[in-house]
Design a protein around this motif. Structure first.
Motif, mmCIF file in Angstrom:
data_model
loop_
_atom_site.group_PDB
_atom_site.id
_atom_site.type_symbol
_atom_site.label_atom_id
_atom_site.label_comp_id
_atom_site.label_asym_id
_atom_site.label_seq_id
_atom_site.Cartn_x
_atom_site.Cartn_y
_atom_site.Cartn_z
ATOM 1 N N ALA A 18 4.426 1.386 -7.771
ATOM 2 C CA ALA A 18 3.533 0.553 -8.584
ATOM 3 C C ALA A 18 4.003 0.435 -10.021
ATOM 4 C CB ALA A 18 2.118 1.130 -8.542
ATOM 5 N N ARG A 19 4.794 1.426 -10.489
ATOM 6 C CA ARG A 19 5.246 1.388 -11.881
ATOM 7 C C ARG A 19 6.500 2.254 -12.059
ATOM 8 N NH1 ARG A 19 1.254 3.041 -15.882
ATOM 9 N NH2 ARG A 19 3.093 3.611 -17.113
ATOM 10 N N ASP A 20 7.271 1.886 -13.065
ATOM 11 C CA ASP A 20 8.350 2.704 -13.630
ATOM 12 C C ASP A 20 9.639 2.800 -12.815
ATOM 13 O OD1 ASP A 20 6.619 3.176 -15.731
ATOM 14 O OD2 ASP A 20 5.911 5.098 -14.927
ATOM 15 N N VAL B 157 0.843 -1.201 0.000
ATOM 16 C CA VAL B 157 0.000 0.000 0.000
ATOM 17 C C VAL B 157 0.882 1.257 0.000
ATOM 18 C CG1 VAL B 157 -1.604 1.362 1.395
ATOM 19 C CG2 VAL B 157 -2.049 -1.060 1.017
ATOM 20 N N THR B 158 1.973 1.200 0.719
ATOM 21 C CA THR B 158 2.922 2.323 0.706
ATOM 22 C C THR B 158 3.507 2.522 -0.679
ATOM 23 O OG1 THR B 158 3.505 1.939 3.028
ATOM 24 C CG2 THR B 158 5.056 3.222 1.702
ATOM 25 N N TYR B 159 3.986 1.442 -1.300
ATOM 26 C CA TYR B 159 4.503 1.525 -2.664
ATOM 27 C C TYR B 159 3.447 2.056 -3.630
ATOM 28 C CZ TYR B 159 8.377 -1.604 -1.248
ATOM 29 O OH TYR B 159 9.476 -2.173 -0.641
ATOM 30 N N TRP C 160 -1.381 -1.803 -10.964
ATOM 31 C CA TRP C 160 -0.001 -2.165 -10.600
ATOM 32 C C TRP C 160 0.726 -2.762 -11.804
ATOM 33 C CZ3 TRP C 160 2.425 -1.582 -5.797
ATOM 34 C CH2 TRP C 160 3.661 -2.219 -5.652
ATOM 35 N N LYS C 161 1.963 -2.306 -12.013
ATOM 36 C CA LYS C 161 2.740 -2.707 -13.194
ATOM 37 C C LYS C 161 4.017 -3.471 -12.820
ATOM 38 C CE LYS C 161 4.538 -0.412 -17.387
ATOM 39 N NZ LYS C 161 4.778 0.909 -18.017
ATOM 40 N N ALA C 162 4.549 -3.194 -11.660
ATOM 41 C CA ALA C 162 5.859 -3.701 -11.253
ATOM 42 C C ALA C 162 5.799 -5.130 -10.740
ATOM 43 C CB ALA C 162 6.411 -2.783 -10.159
#
Length: 395
Positions: free
Chosen positions: A273-275, A230-232, A242-244
């Motif tokens: 979540a991404r990039d 949730v923090t991420y 979410w992508k990661a």
């Protein structure tokens, strides 16, 4: 389907009995030639399954054979009988049933457990397909590879590098199923001889690079991970975008192809979540497994399935081979997708593959819209990608 060898049986005879190409029987049984079989030996017959039927009042044995388009001896073989007259009313008969329909039905929410089930089904039905685990995810989930083909042209396809692009996995799995079904039934696809392609290529499939991320998008976090994720995720408990991977690292920004440029310009400087490309290249077990696979196999062509945009990218720093241009033209023709040679991006699997091996690599952006794409696009995307999936084998 498995059968027990009788006295005098041979693979050549089984090939005739079940109308199967001899080379598929050899591959299914890991044999190089039609050696003498031993009585009682188990032989795998690809493309068939056993169906049970209870003998009825009017069930003549020859009628059963006719109904299922089988020879009487095929029925005797799978039932370990010598005499068709030895069957009695009420007895359960094993019927060798040829597979003529797909066993993969991918138009559904497709997680790592469903992938594992479908891989098991495919390998059981088509035992000339091999499966292995090339590594494990952060959570310890296996990263599976499927492999088939007898040729020298080494192709690799992968899907679900990005968690919210999970629709690419069932698309790729159904493409594989379509190929195998046509192969076993000696059919063409769009006028293309699948037997000749099988003998031309050595195909590697990694259908879900990021199993943890896919499961997170589809099912939410494990309780032990919830607070951290949730923090991420910027404080949100909605993980649909979410992508990661599960550690908040974008797996397709993990490869040492000008990774430093992506590290510098990407906005997230911490797990997200991404990039976020990580603190160094190749820190994540999923990315490490994919890099090791490419190094071990020396693929000639690589196709990475992503979403979205209905376009594909095929160049990197001018290092791509001349054949990539011909492939790109054919991919554009058979799919209607837009061919893009260069984009301002680095550190992707395709980028690193072209840089390291000087071979043809493609990032394919399936469908169009907002990730995750809706399942309503599934059939359209599947038909668009079928042409590209095959063209990579024949150009």
């Amino acid at each position: 389907m498995k059968v027990k060898v009788r006295s005098g049986d041979s693979l050549e005879y089984f090939s005739q009995l079940f109308m199967l190409p001899m080379h598929l029987l050899l591959d299914a049984n890991k044999m190089t030639n039609d050696t003498i079989l031993e009585k009682g030996q188990t032989i795998q017959i690809p493309g068939f399954e056993i169906e049970n039927r209870i003998i009825g009042q009017n069930d003549a044995f020859w009628r059963l054979a006719l109904h299922y388009n089988l020879s009487i001896d095929a029925l005797l073989l799978v039932n370990q009988k010598r005499n068709p007259n030895s069957f009695e009313k009420g007895e359960t008969v094993n019927i060798p049933k040829r597979m003529i329909k797909p066993i993969i039905h991918g138009q559904t929410f497709y997680d790592s457990a469903l992938l594992e089930t479908d891989i098991r089904k495919l390998v059981e039905m088509y035992p000339f397909v091999s499966t292995s685990t090339i590594g494990q995810s952060v959570r310890g989930n296996p990263i599976y590879e499927l492999r088939f083909g007898k040729g020298d042209l080494k192709l690799h396809y992968n899907a679900s590098f990005h968690a919210n692009e999970w629709i690419t996995t069932p698309i790729l799995m159904q493409l594989v199923n379509t190929f195998l079904l046509a192969l076993i039934n000696q059919r063409t696809i769009r006028g293309i001889d699948i037997q000749s392609l099988y003998n031309r290529v050595d195909v590697s499939i990694v259908p879900m690079v990021n199993p943890d991320g896919v499961d997170l998008v589809l099912h939410g976090p494990l309780e032990s991970e919830r607070a951290q994720l949730v923090t991420y995720n910027g404080g949100s408990s909605d993980f649909v975008g979410w992508k990661a991977n599960i550690r908040g690292v974008d797996l397709n920004n993990q490869f040492p192809a000008k990774w430093e440029i992506e590290k510098e310009r990407k906005i997230p400087k911490a797990p997200s979540a991404r990039d976020f490309p990580g603190n160094e290249p190749l820190t994540e077990p999923e990315a490490i497994a994919m890099a090791q696979l490419a190094k071990e196999r020396n693929f000639h062509r690589l196709l990475a399935f992503h979403t979205q945009g209905e376009e594909f990218y095929w160049g990197y720093e001018g290092l791509e081979p001349s054949e990539a241009y011909s492939l790109a033209n054919e991919f554009e023709r058979v799919s209607g997708y837009r061919s893009v040679q260069y984009i301002d991006s680095h550190a992707g699997y395709k980028d690193w593959f072209i840089q390291e091996f000087k071979q043809a690599g493609f990032t394919l952006e399936l469908g169009k819209g907002i990730n995750p794409l809706p399942l309503s696009q599934y059939k359209k995307i599947y038909h668009e990608m079928l042409g590209i999936f095959l063209a990579a084998m024949y150009v």
